[in-house]
Design an enzyme around this catalytic site. Structure first.
Site, short mmCIF file in Angstrom:
data_model
loop_
_atom_site.label_atom_id
_atom_site.label_comp_id
_atom_site.label_asym_id
_atom_site.label_seq_id
_atom_site.Cartn_x
_atom_site.Cartn_y
_atom_site.Cartn_z
N SER A 146 0.86 -1.19 0.00
CA SER A 146 0.00 0.00 0.00
C SER A 146 0.89 1.23 0.00
CB SER A 146 -0.87 0.01 1.26
OG SER A 146 -1.51 1.27 1.41
N TYR A 159 -1.44 -1.14 10.20
CA TYR A 159 -1.56 -1.28 8.74
C TYR A 159 -0.29 -0.76 8.07
CZ TYR A 159 -3.63 -1.19 4.06
OH TYR A 159 -3.89 -1.41 2.72
P1 NAP Z 1 -11.21 -6.22 0.29
O1 NAP Z 1 -12.22 -5.79 -0.70
O2 NAP Z 1 -11.52 -6.10 1.74
O3 NAP Z 1 -10.84 -7.74 -0.02
C1 NAP Z 1 -9.91 -8.41 0.77
C2 NAP Z 1 -10.33 -9.85 0.94
O4 NAP Z 1 -9.34 -10.48 1.78
C3 NAP Z 1 -11.69 -9.97 1.65
O5 NAP Z 1 -12.51 -10.97 1.07
C4 NAP Z 1 -11.27 -10.35 3.06
O6 NAP Z 1 -12.24 -11.10 3.78
C5 NAP Z 1 -10.03 -11.20 2.79
N1 NAP Z 1 -9.29 -11.38 4.01
C6 NAP Z 1 -9.04 -10.46 4.98
N2 NAP Z 1 -8.47 -11.04 6.04
C7 NAP Z 1 -8.36 -12.36 5.74
C8 NAP Z 1 -7.89 -13.49 6.46
N3 NAP Z 1 -7.46 -13.42 7.74
N4 NAP Z 1 -7.91 -14.69 5.86
C9 NAP Z 1 -8.39 -14.83 4.59
N5 NAP Z 1 -8.89 -13.81 3.87
C10 NAP Z 1 -8.88 -12.58 4.46
O7 NAP Z 1 -9.82 -5.45 0.09
P2 NAP Z 1 -9.21 -4.65 -1.18
O8 NAP Z 1 -9.56 -3.23 -1.03
O9 NAP Z 1 -9.50 -5.38 -2.42
O10 NAP Z 1 -7.66 -4.77 -0.84
C11 NAP Z 1 -6.88 -5.87 -1.28
C12 NAP Z 1 -5.41 -5.62 -0.89
O11 NAP Z 1 -4.99 -4.37 -1.43
C13 NAP Z 1 -5.21 -5.53 0.61
O12 NAP Z 1 -3.97 -6.10 0.95
C14 NAP Z 1 -5.18 -4.03 0.86
O13 NAP Z 1 -4.44 -3.71 2.01
C15 NAP Z 1 -4.50 -3.56 -0.40
N6 NAP Z 1 -4.80 -2.15 -0.73
C16 NAP Z 1 -6.07 -1.77 -1.09
C17 NAP Z 1 -6.30 -0.43 -1.39
C18 NAP Z 1 -7.65 0.07 -1.83
O14 NAP Z 1 -7.81 1.30 -1.97
N7 NAP Z 1 -8.64 -0.78 -2.05
C19 NAP Z 1 -5.26 0.50 -1.32
C20 NAP Z 1 -4.00 0.06 -0.95
C21 NAP Z 1 -3.77 -1.27 -0.66
P3 NAP Z 1 -13.09 -10.36 4.95
O15 NAP Z 1 -14.17 -9.62 4.24
O16 NAP Z 1 -13.61 -11.51 5.78
O17 NAP Z 1 -12.15 -9.47 5.72
#
Ligand code: NAP
Length: 261
Positions: A146, A159
């Site tokens: 991130s 985080y």
């Molecule tokens: P998201 O929509 O929340 O999807 C993440 C998925 O990972 C969810 O289904 C979540 O399940 C699952 N997960 C979380 N904890 C877990 C665990 N202990 N075991 C197995 N699965 C787990 O997130 P996203 O926004 O797509 O982000 C994806 C990645 O990109 C993350 O690493 C995030 O930090 C990074 N990121 C995102 C953004 C952004 O703006 N979207 C920006 C920078 C970095 P639950 O729903 O049960 O938690």
């Protein structure tokens, strides 16, 4: 949704964590559109069911979900054993699953700190460790970090620390695995609007203001395919000379200098 066209992924095997929603789901779709088989890992059963029905139906023969809570090392080991039973050779591992904990530091418990560090930092390390027998020469690992690894708002300590650690883990693994010809890179997304790719009860049409877009030097907020296409590139032979790096995918937000008006 437009993905890079990369026929080299046909019949390759990609493991993607956190693939039931958001960036992980769209990344899985990017590999599937290019003919790969995807072993998808997530803990959220409702999201897995919705993703399979609403987004992945056309790929049903080539995508399989494994339920795993990535905060638990035993579950990770079991999950990786199951993956290795299903695929002897793994070409791609995308460590995407992650979560945050936005809280004032005096209110955050040790357990909450540990959960974020364990899912965002320890799990990617353990996924590589336990999948190593299947990661053969030419394999690529991408860790989704991130821009919060590089800059912060208040109340984001675990985080930011986990994502900063993930960048260090990336270059450390890249050096350790160089002799096996496995490349390891990170992507640091900025603001990526994922609300259209969540499980049904959380799914929304994104509501973004003009100012949200215009504050980005690129002129818009990010889409999950911006990250997915960067993953495809970093896993392809077109990036054979790139390892241990961090690709910032943020529309230019972290290079913008800000002074008070
Ligand atoms: P998201 O929509 O929340 O999807 C993440 C998925 O990972 C969810 O289904 C979540 O399940 C699952 N997960 C979380 N904890 C877990 C665990 N202990 N075991 C197995 N699965 C787990 O997130 P996203 O926004 O797509 O982000 C994806 C990645 O990109 C993350 O690493 C995030 O930090 C990074 N990121 C995102 C953004 C952004 O703006 N979207 C920006 C920078 C970095 P639950 O729903 O049960 O938690």
């Amino acid at each position: 949704m437009e993905f890079l066209v990369m026929p080299e992924f046909r019949d390759r095997t990609a493991v993607v964590t956190g693939a039931a929603q958001g960036i992980g789901l769209v990344t899985a779709m990017g590999f599937l559109r290019n003919g790969a088989r995807v072993l998808a890992v997530d803990r959220d059963e409702e999201a897995i069911a919705d993703a399979l029905t609403d987004f992945l139906g056309e790929f049903s023969g080539r995508v399989e979900f494994l339920k795993c809570d990535l905060s638990d090392p035993r579950q990770i080991e079991d999950c990786c054993l199951k993956i290795l039973e299903r695929a002897n050779e793994i070409d791609v591992l995308v460590n995407n699953a992650g979560l945050g904990n936005w809280k004032r530091l005096e209110e955050r418990t040790v357990e909450e700190w540990d959960e974020v560090i364990n899912v965002n930092l320890r799990a990617p390390y353990l996924m590589v460790r336990y999948l190593l027998p299947g990661l053969l020469e030419g394999a690529a690992v991408v860790n989704i970090a991130s821009t919060r690894a590089l800059m912060s708002e208040a109340d984001t300590e675990p985080y930011s620390a986990s994502k900063g650690g993930l960048l260090a883990l990336t270059h450390s693994l890249a050096v350790s695995l160089a002799s096996r010809k496995i490349r390891v890179n990170a992507i640091s997304p900025g603001w990526i609007e994922v609300s259209a790719y969540k499980k049904r009860k959380e799914r929304r049409i994104p509501v973004l203001r003009e100012i949200d877009h215009l504050q980005h030097p690129a002129g818009r907020v990010g889409k999950p395919e911006d990250v997915a296409n960067s993953v495809l590139f970093l896993c392809s032979e077109k990036s054979a000379f790139i390892t241990g790096t961090n690709l910032v995918v943020d529309g230019g937000m972290t290079i913008k200098m800000i002074y008070a008006e």
